[in-house]
Design an enzyme around this catalytic site. Structure first.
Site, mmCIF file in Angstrom:
data_model
loop_
_atom_site.group_PDB
_atom_site.id
_atom_site.type_symbol
_atom_site.label_atom_id
_atom_site.label_comp_id
_atom_site.label_asym_id
_atom_site.label_seq_id
_atom_site.Cartn_x
_atom_site.Cartn_y
_atom_site.Cartn_z
ATOM 1 N N SER A 102 24.330 -52.727 -56.612
ATOM 2 C CA SER A 102 24.457 -51.267 -56.461
ATOM 3 C C SER A 102 25.539 -51.137 -55.532
ATOM 4 O O SER A 102 26.737 -51.409 -55.919
ATOM 5 C CB SER A 102 23.274 -50.439 -55.901
ATOM 6 N N ASP A 152 19.784 -47.111 -66.968
ATOM 7 C CA ASP A 152 20.251 -46.701 -65.547
ATOM 8 C C ASP A 152 20.798 -45.528 -65.275
ATOM 9 O O ASP A 152 22.080 -45.180 -66.005
ATOM 10 C CB ASP A 152 21.111 -47.983 -65.098
ATOM 11 N N HIS A 183 17.940 -48.420 -62.645
ATOM 12 C CA HIS A 183 18.717 -48.875 -61.423
ATOM 13 C C HIS A 183 17.836 -49.980 -60.598
ATOM 14 O O HIS A 183 17.989 -49.721 -59.349
ATOM 15 C CB HIS A 183 19.247 -47.637 -60.838
#
Ligand code: MLT
Length: 201
Positions: A102, A152, A183
């Site tokens: 991320s 996501d 995610h």
């Protein structure tokens, strides 16, 4: 930068640079490093920015909207830190592979966007396009793994494909792995990253 260093048992194995997601720290991805390459030396790094007490690697103005000036400066800060850490711990600077999730994947992608020799390769887990309108350095032959989720909400399918094509346009060899998750990391994605690492390095 605040970090943790773990000496690996095999000096020939790649050095893994672990870059956490928002709210994480330098320890977060240690179990993933253990799974990907147990013999590797590992450098877990903590991002220097705090967002409501949550560590990050660069500032954002809103979710998915990055403070580009800060991103560029923090990318240099991380690259300089990797130079220093290589000297301090006697690591081969040209054998560092980033493993980022991320926000950590985004700064790893930014390292690739800004510096030709920052990374030997990168496993980008749920990355976004760090910035647009930038001429990338020559990344010929640099192996990059992208782990992405079809559902996501932060990294859309089209943005993931845009990142892939920007990196490939600069010569990187991108392996894109899709899973059905959002995610978050999946075991399947990590097994795919592990296969990529075994095959490429
Ligand atoms: C995050 O929450 O970390 C975002 O998805 C990515 C970023 O802000 O860099």
């Amino acid at each position: 930068m605040k970090h943790i260093f773990k000496q690996g048992s095999d000096p020939a194995a790649p050095v893994l640079v672990l870059l956490h997601g928002t709210g994480g720290n330098e320890h977060d991805l240690l179990p993933i490093a253990e799974m990907l390459s147990p013999e590797s030396s590992v450098l877990g790094v903590r991002g220097n920015v705090l967002e409501n007490g949550m560590p990050r690697f660069f500032r954002r103005l809103a979710e998915g909207v990055f403070d580009e000036e800060d991103l560029v400066a923090r990318t240099k800060e991380l690259n300089d830190f990797l130079d220093e850490a290589a000297r301090e711990y006697g690591l081969q600077r040209d054998r560092m592979i980033a493993v980022g999730f991320s926000n950590g994947a985004n700064i790893a992608a930014s390292l690739l966007f800004h510096y030709e020799h920052a990374l030997w390769g990168a496993a980008l887990l749920h990355p976004m396009v760090p910035l647009r309108g930038k001429q990338l350095p020559d990344l010929t032959g640099v192996p990059v793994f992208i782990g992405a989720g079809k559902n996501d909400p932060l990294c859309s399918v089209s943005e993931t494909e845009e990142l892939q094509s920007l990196l490939e346009g600069a010569g990187a060899e991108v392996t894109l792995y899709w899973d059905n998750q959002g995610h978050q990391l999946s075991k399947r994605e990590l097994y795919a990253a592990s296969d990529w690492l075994d095959n490429r390095f």
